[in-house]
Design an enzyme around this catalytic site. Structure first.
Site, PDB file in Angstrom:
ATOM      1  N   HIS A 101       0.854  -1.194   0.000  1.00 56.98           N
ATOM      2  CA  HIS A 101       0.000   0.000   0.000  1.00 56.98           C
ATOM      3  C   HIS A 101       0.887   1.240   0.000  1.00 56.98           C
ATOM      4  CE1 HIS A 101       0.662  -1.005   4.251  1.00 56.98           C
ATOM      5  NE2 HIS A 101       0.461   0.276   4.537  1.00 56.98           N
ATOM      6  N   HIS A 103       0.926   5.384   0.963  1.00 57.05           N
ATOM      7  CA  HIS A 103       0.295   6.468   1.709  1.00 57.05           C
ATOM      8  C   HIS A 103       0.422   7.778   0.934  1.00 57.05           C
ATOM      9  CE1 HIS A 103       0.101   4.341   5.675  1.00 57.05           C
ATOM     10  NE2 HIS A 103       1.108   3.660   5.135  1.00 57.05           N
TER      11      HIS A 103
END
Length: 141
Positions: A101, A103
């Site tokens: 992932h 950010h």
């Protein structure tokens, strides 16, 4: 590919509700439920990859363009002064959820968000030695 016990797989697949900013066939972008700043978003691939090294080629090609698009929208919508784009791989790097992932953290002048590290320096010739070892490793990949 999904991983049954992965919370980000469930969120990316829509099994767990989220504040979804963007979605396509490869990614879901959501607002982080514990944001560093209001508007902090996470780019989640819909397929499971533990980290950057396992990320699929198609996803790898698309993720930076998607980060640019979403961060431009954050800047326009939120009026922030900048954006941190962060991606951690491995426990030592601060990764806590083992599903790739990225950010996108809106930043403001004088905000209280901290992303600190101590800077180091190289001894004479050390930078070239490190550089050469990385180049050599690249040949083996």
């Amino acid at each position: 590919m999904k991983k049954d016990d992965c919370i980000f797989c469930k969120i990316a697949d829509g099994e767990i509700p989220s504040a979804t900013v963007y979605e396509d066939d490869l990614f879901r972008v959501i607002l982080d439920i514990a944001p560093a700043a209001k508007g902090h978003a996470l780019i989640l691939p819909k397929n499971h990859y533990d980290n950057l090294w396992e990320l699929g080629e198609e996803e790898a090609k698309k993720v930076i363009g998607l980060a640019a698009k979403i961060s431009a929208a954050q800047k326009k919508a939120l009026g922030c002064d900048g954006i941190n784009v962060l991606q951690n791989n491995g426990i030592a790097a601060g990764q806590s959820v083992f599903h790739f992932h990225m950010h996108l953290i809106p930043r403001y002048e004088e905000d209280q968000v901290e992303i600190p590290w101590k800077t180091l320096s190289y001894e004479d010739g050390e930078a070239q030695t490190v550089c050469d070892s990385i180049k050599e490793a690249m040949k083996e990949l």
